[in-house]
Design a protein around this motif. Sequence first.
Motif, short mmCIF file in Angstrom:
data_model
loop_
_atom_site.label_atom_id
_atom_site.label_comp_id
_atom_site.label_asym_id
_atom_site.label_seq_id
_atom_site.Cartn_x
_atom_site.Cartn_y
_atom_site.Cartn_z
N GLY A 83 11.13 12.90 29.03
CA GLY A 83 12.43 12.56 28.48
C GLY A 83 13.53 13.40 29.10
N LEU A 84 13.24 14.70 29.29
CA LEU A 84 14.25 15.59 29.86
C LEU A 84 14.56 15.20 31.30
N LEU A 85 13.51 14.86 32.07
CA LEU A 85 13.73 14.47 33.46
C LEU A 85 14.64 13.24 33.53
N SER A 86 14.38 12.28 32.63
CA SER A 86 15.19 11.07 32.69
C SER A 86 16.62 11.36 32.25
N LEU A 87 16.79 12.27 31.27
CA LEU A 87 18.14 12.64 30.84
C LEU A 87 18.89 13.33 31.98
N ARG A 88 18.18 14.27 32.64
CA ARG A 88 18.84 15.06 33.67
C ARG A 88 19.15 14.26 34.92
N SER A 89 18.46 13.12 35.08
CA SER A 89 18.82 12.27 36.21
C SER A 89 20.10 11.51 35.92
N LYS A 90 20.50 11.47 34.64
CA LYS A 90 21.71 10.72 34.28
C LYS A 90 22.89 11.62 33.97
N VAL A 91 22.60 12.86 33.54
CA VAL A 91 23.67 13.80 33.22
C VAL A 91 23.59 14.97 34.18
N GLY A 92 24.62 15.18 34.97
CA GLY A 92 24.62 16.28 35.93
C GLY A 92 25.64 17.33 35.56
N ILE A 93 25.32 18.60 35.82
CA ILE A 93 26.28 19.68 35.56
C ILE A 93 26.61 20.39 36.86
N VAL A 94 27.90 20.51 37.15
CA VAL A 94 28.34 21.38 38.24
C VAL A 94 28.71 22.71 37.59
N PHE A 95 27.92 23.75 37.86
CA PHE A 95 28.12 25.02 37.17
C PHE A 95 29.35 25.75 37.70
N GLN A 96 29.84 26.65 36.84
CA GLN A 96 31.09 27.32 37.18
C GLN A 96 30.95 28.21 38.42
N LEU B 243 26.51 15.23 42.86
CA LEU B 243 26.93 13.86 43.18
C LEU B 243 25.83 13.08 43.89
N VAL B 244 25.04 13.79 44.71
CA VAL B 244 24.01 13.10 45.49
C VAL B 244 22.94 12.50 44.57
N MET B 245 22.85 13.03 43.33
CA MET B 245 21.87 12.49 42.38
C MET B 245 22.40 11.26 41.64
N GLU B 246 23.66 10.92 41.89
CA GLU B 246 24.30 9.74 41.30
C GLU B 246 24.12 9.63 39.80
N PRO B 247 24.59 10.64 39.05
CA PRO B 247 24.47 10.58 37.59
C PRO B 247 25.51 9.65 36.97
N GLU B 248 25.30 9.32 35.69
CA GLU B 248 26.27 8.46 34.99
C GLU B 248 27.36 9.31 34.35
N LEU B 249 26.99 10.55 34.01
CA LEU B 249 27.94 11.46 33.38
C LEU B 249 27.89 12.77 34.15
N ILE B 250 29.05 13.22 34.62
CA ILE B 250 29.08 14.50 35.32
C ILE B 250 29.90 15.49 34.53
#
Lengths: 266, 260
Positions: free
Chosen positions: A77-90, A157-164
């Motif tokens: 479940g986490l893998l599928s979530l993380r493929s859709k939600v990406g974080i660019v860290f500070q 961006l290269v992972m093409e998430p739905e929410l960044i």
Amino acid sequence: MIETILKAENICYTYEGEKSPALDNLSLNIHRGKKIACMGSNGSGKSTFFLCCNGILRPDSGTIYYQGVPLNYSKKGLLSLRSKVGIVFQDPDKQLFSASVVQEISFGPLNLGFSEAVTRRKVQDIMDKLGITPFAHKPVHALSGGQKKLTAIADILVMEPELIIFDEPAAALDPLHTDLVHDIIGKVTEHGITVLMASHDVNYAYEWADEIFIFHEGRLLKSGSPDEIFSDDTLLKTASLKPPLILSILKNPDILKKKGKRYYSQ
Amino acid sequence: MIVIDRLCYNSGLRYVNAMEKFVFSMLTLLLCVSSRSIIAAILVLLVTGTLTVEKGGIPLLCYLKLITIPLVFLFLSISAVLINISRTPLDAFAIPFGSFYLTGSVQGLLWGVQLISTALASVSCLYFLSLSTPVADILGVLKKLHVPGLITELMLLIYRYIFITLRTASAILISQSSRLGNKSLHTARKSFVAMASSVFVLSVRQAGAQYDAMEARCYNGRIQILSEEHPAKYSEIFCIAGFEVFLFVLIVILKYKSSI
């Protein structure tokens, strides 16, 4: 009807060994395709909330829904979530781990299970788009701060998430790279990707955001359009925010009489 | 460390196929160490040195400085082989020292020269590799040789962390000396201790944050990354093979001669 992509319901989170909670009954809705700015002083819970969105932190209580489904904290479940939600860290130095730029960017897509050939193409694509190619052959530790930031953004961006989620993307950047990063964020939203951004830059948030969340002591103080937020003086005072320059000039044109005589008289 | 890394990324040999460079330096190293011959060692030293300086474009002065770093250790350890303390003088030299002699034999001297030349030649082989091949490429080679992922992944992280840690440490040192932290020996010692402990705390925190960031990109326990490949050239492979065969034959002839 506007679709809710991510919803938080009464989430609480306290870091181990801390007395006061980092998130205190936080509830909010994030709508698909929107540009959302999260504002609030340091330690108001923005970054903690971001880590919850990605499943890195699990709230002590309360639920987060992604597209209406409660988050599933199993490995799959986490893998599928993380493929859709990406974080660019500070801090890019806390995100970049690899020795070369190409390797760094290839980490995400290979984890998603793309073949080497496809990954190579995707990496090249994103490097061309973000203008990374000129320094792609440099080792990560020899990049400038701005170049590191661009690489960190390409990572996601290269992972093409739905929410960044961008956690203070312009922190410690020079004006040139700030503009570059803002430009990229603008292009991202044009492609229909939902963007959540933490920022202290009221001017940029006022200009860019569809919706602003004001965080304060782990709670959502208010959410609304930039106009609603910045016209509420008591709210701004509680959250220690200043109104955007353009609004303060409109409210108090005398500033120009004092500081900008040359322009004012014309 | 940082100098070697910087030189390596600007080397003219950087885009030569990494496997070629790796095989060349390792085979040469192996032959050179197993030969125990001064002539072979000098030949290897000359060839790898010329390649690094001429083809790689490493400044000669820089290269000589790098080569002399191990020399200090070499001379320290060789002195034990060269100098004996005994009651009777040996054939090479003898310095009277009370009722004893500080003395050495011709055979011991020869052995010392052979050790030094072999060690220098081996170091030059390794310098050839590290001054022409970025760590990222070496890891790619190790992966191809089926070295366990755990080791290559650790090497990758250690390599990146060396630079992060060095930078943190130097930032703290600068901030300390700008506040007169190094005024006297006493304060300098205190500052150094404070720096060391805070670097440790910071690196633990950094490791935690880095792990979170990797998790956020679907990290599943295996670091999968692309390795950059530069095509191998037949002419280069031919040259390497030729040199190794020549070296091997030379060593065999030398052994044969000395055994007669």
